[in-house]
Motif scaffolding. Structure first.
Motif, mmCIF file in Angstrom:
data_model
loop_
_atom_site.group_PDB
_atom_site.id
_atom_site.type_symbol
_atom_site.label_atom_id
_atom_site.label_comp_id
_atom_site.label_asym_id
_atom_site.label_seq_id
_atom_site.Cartn_x
_atom_site.Cartn_y
_atom_site.Cartn_z
ATOM 1 N N SER A 148 -26.032 -21.424 0.078
ATOM 2 C CA SER A 148 -26.039 -22.566 0.991
ATOM 3 C C SER A 148 -26.851 -23.738 0.451
ATOM 4 C CB SER A 148 -26.591 -22.155 2.365
ATOM 5 O OG SER A 148 -27.915 -21.689 2.248
ATOM 6 N N GLU A 149 -27.508 -23.539 -0.690
ATOM 7 C CA GLU A 149 -28.193 -24.639 -1.380
ATOM 8 C C GLU A 149 -28.200 -24.343 -2.872
ATOM 9 O OE1 GLU A 149 -32.430 -27.075 -1.645
ATOM 10 O OE2 GLU A 149 -32.303 -25.252 -0.431
ATOM 11 N N LEU A 150 -27.727 -25.291 -3.661
ATOM 12 C CA LEU A 150 -27.743 -25.152 -5.112
ATOM 13 C C LEU A 150 -28.222 -26.459 -5.727
ATOM 14 C CD1 LEU A 150 -27.156 -23.748 -7.792
ATOM 15 C CD2 LEU A 150 -24.774 -24.501 -7.586
ATOM 16 N N ARG A 151 -29.468 -26.459 -6.175
ATOM 17 C CA ARG A 151 -29.969 -27.609 -6.935
ATOM 18 C C ARG A 151 -29.585 -27.371 -8.392
ATOM 19 N NH1 ARG A 151 -36.166 -28.413 -6.836
ATOM 20 N NH2 ARG A 151 -35.788 -29.094 -4.690
ATOM 21 N N TYR A 152 -28.640 -28.174 -8.868
ATOM 22 C CA TYR A 152 -28.049 -27.900 -10.166
ATOM 23 C C TYR A 152 -28.621 -28.756 -11.298
ATOM 24 C CZ TYR A 152 -25.285 -32.041 -8.972
ATOM 25 O OH TYR A 152 -24.897 -33.308 -8.600
ATOM 26 N N ASP A 153 -29.377 -29.815 -10.969
ATOM 27 C CA ASP A 153 -29.948 -30.633 -12.038
ATOM 28 C C ASP A 153 -31.136 -31.428 -11.519
ATOM 29 O OD1 ASP A 153 -30.306 -31.716 -14.544
ATOM 30 O OD2 ASP A 153 -28.279 -32.516 -14.724
ATOM 31 N N VAL A 154 -32.014 -31.782 -12.443
ATOM 32 C CA VAL A 154 -33.162 -32.650 -12.158
ATOM 33 C C VAL A 154 -33.212 -33.699 -13.263
ATOM 34 C CG1 VAL A 154 -35.655 -32.801 -11.857
ATOM 35 C CG2 VAL A 154 -34.438 -30.755 -11.071
ATOM 36 N N PHE A 155 -33.306 -34.965 -12.870
ATOM 37 C CA PHE A 155 -33.415 -36.059 -13.830
ATOM 38 C C PHE A 155 -34.821 -36.646 -13.742
ATOM 39 C CE2 PHE A 155 -28.921 -35.642 -13.077
ATOM 40 C CZ PHE A 155 -28.332 -35.930 -14.297
ATOM 41 N N SER A 189 -36.676 -56.785 -9.849
ATOM 42 C CA SER A 189 -35.715 -55.778 -10.284
ATOM 43 C C SER A 189 -36.191 -55.073 -11.541
ATOM 44 C CB SER A 189 -34.345 -56.410 -10.537
ATOM 45 O OG SER A 189 -33.827 -56.970 -9.345
ATOM 46 N N CYS A 190 -35.915 -53.765 -11.585
ATOM 47 C CA CYS A 190 -36.297 -52.969 -12.741
ATOM 48 C C CYS A 190 -35.357 -51.769 -12.833
ATOM 49 C CB CYS A 190 -37.740 -52.488 -12.609
ATOM 50 S SG CYS A 190 -38.406 -51.752 -14.106
ATOM 51 N N GLU A 191 -34.924 -51.431 -14.038
ATOM 52 C CA GLU A 191 -34.006 -50.304 -14.226
ATOM 53 C C GLU A 191 -34.630 -49.261 -15.142
ATOM 54 O OE1 GLU A 191 -29.509 -49.373 -15.956
ATOM 55 O OE2 GLU A 191 -29.961 -51.314 -15.012
ATOM 56 N N TYR A 192 -34.454 -47.991 -14.754
ATOM 57 C CA TYR A 192 -34.992 -46.880 -15.524
ATOM 58 C C TYR A 192 -33.843 -45.955 -15.933
ATOM 59 C CZ TYR A 192 -39.495 -48.239 -13.462
ATOM 60 O OH TYR A 192 -40.614 -48.935 -13.078
ATOM 61 N N THR A 193 -33.966 -45.358 -17.104
ATOM 62 C CA THR A 193 -33.020 -44.346 -17.551
ATOM 63 C C THR A 193 -33.685 -42.979 -17.461
ATOM 64 O OG1 THR A 193 -31.909 -45.873 -19.063
ATOM 65 C CG2 THR A 193 -31.590 -43.518 -19.460
ATOM 66 N N LEU A 194 -33.124 -42.128 -16.624
ATOM 67 C CA LEU A 194 -33.676 -40.798 -16.415
ATOM 68 C C LEU A 194 -32.900 -39.785 -17.251
ATOM 69 C CD1 LEU A 194 -34.354 -42.542 -13.808
ATOM 70 C CD2 LEU A 194 -34.573 -40.360 -12.625
ATOM 71 N N ILE A 195 -33.606 -38.765 -17.734
ATOM 72 C CA ILE A 195 -33.024 -37.760 -18.604
ATOM 73 C C ILE A 195 -32.915 -36.431 -17.860
ATOM 74 C CG2 ILE A 195 -33.175 -36.594 -20.835
ATOM 75 C CD1 ILE A 195 -32.923 -39.615 -21.044
ATOM 76 N N SER A 196 -31.774 -35.759 -17.992
ATOM 77 C CA SER A 196 -31.601 -34.435 -17.399
ATOM 78 C C SER A 196 -32.527 -33.435 -18.075
ATOM 79 C CB SER A 196 -30.150 -33.977 -17.543
ATOM 80 O OG SER A 196 -30.012 -32.600 -17.195
ATOM 81 N N VAL A 197 -33.082 -32.500 -17.292
ATOM 82 C CA VAL A 197 -33.962 -31.479 -17.844
ATOM 83 C C VAL A 197 -33.175 -30.313 -18.426
ATOM 84 C CG1 VAL A 197 -35.792 -32.078 -16.217
ATOM 85 C CG2 VAL A 197 -34.202 -30.223 -15.651
ATOM 86 N N LEU A 198 -31.867 -30.275 -18.201
ATOM 87 C CA LEU A 198 -31.055 -29.167 -18.686
ATOM 88 C C LEU A 198 -30.930 -29.225 -20.216
ATOM 89 C CD1 LEU A 198 -28.146 -29.121 -16.080
ATOM 90 C CD2 LEU A 198 -30.128 -27.595 -16.186
ATOM 91 N N SER A 199 -30.980 -28.069 -20.829
ATOM 92 C CA SER A 199 -30.789 -27.957 -22.277
ATOM 93 C C SER A 199 -29.829 -26.805 -22.542
ATOM 94 C CB SER A 199 -32.131 -27.728 -22.980
ATOM 95 O OG SER A 199 -32.703 -26.491 -22.576
#
Length: 215
Positions: A31-38, A128-138
């Protein structure tokens, strides 16, 4: 060795309930699946985006509800701002400040992100400011279903004890965690709201810790 372990966990997951009247697919009860973190971390700013599928309404009642995509954004900045808004793809909104966690927060339904990077645009007090987030998955990190299989292999009794005639009388939470490396939280909730939780290494499947809580 890691691939063999993942295959073993999947085999356990698919054919675990051999003693039941019919085979049980326990992934149907997630009922809950956290599949990625950036993550973005640089200078004095830190941003985390948690990407999940979860039931709505969300309730620890042992019954899986209708699923939807769900996104949470946490942000900490080196400077103070009176207001902060964030935009990710087509979703945007004004963030709330969480005094207890000392960070800005926004959650919204929707958003499915299956990329290596994620762009987050912020308005910080009108700037305004923009950030690029990286996935923790490897490459070495297993998926949530494989993590569930490892937990079932470790403690099969809790699953068999909640399964009758192929029906699992509970719901399952799987959350990808990140603290210098990836881990999985796997929680098993019964119909009374009691939860047995496990912390698994995301690469080896080894169970690091377990905890029980009552409703």
């Amino acid at each position: 060795m890691k691939k063999l372990l993942c295959l073993s966990c999947i085999a356990v997951l698919c054919a675990f309930a051999s003693g039941c009247a019919r085979e049980t697919d326990y992934t149907e009860y997630i009922s809950e699946l956290r599949y990625d973190v950036f993550i973005y971390s640089g200078d004095s700013d830190e941003i985390k985006v948690y990407c999940s599928e979860r039931e709505s309404p969300y309730a620890a009642d042992g019954v899986k509800g209708e699923m939807e995509n769900f996104t949470e954004v946490y942000a900490t900045f080196g400077k103070s701002y009176e207001n902060v808004t964030v935009e990710i793809n087509d979703e945007s909104g004004e963030m709330s400040y969480l005094t207890v966690k000392n960070c800005w927060y926004l959650s919204f339904s929707g958003g499915r992100y299956e990329t290596d990077t994620l762009a987050a645009k912020f308005s910080l007090g009108g700037q305004s400011c923009e950030y690029t987030l990286i996935s923790v998955l490897s490459d070495g990190v297993m998926d949530g279903a494989s993590a569930l299989g490892c937990v079932m292999e470790y403690d099969g009794d809790i699953f068999s004890g909640m399964t009758t005639n192929g029906i699992f009388c509970g719901e399952i939470y799987i959350r990808l965690l990140y603290d210098e490396k990836c881990y999985y939280y796997v929680g098993v909730c019964d119909r009374s709201g009691n939860i047995k939780a496990y912390l698994a290494d995301s690469e080896t499947g080894r169970i690091i810790a377990e905890h029980s809580s009552t409703a």
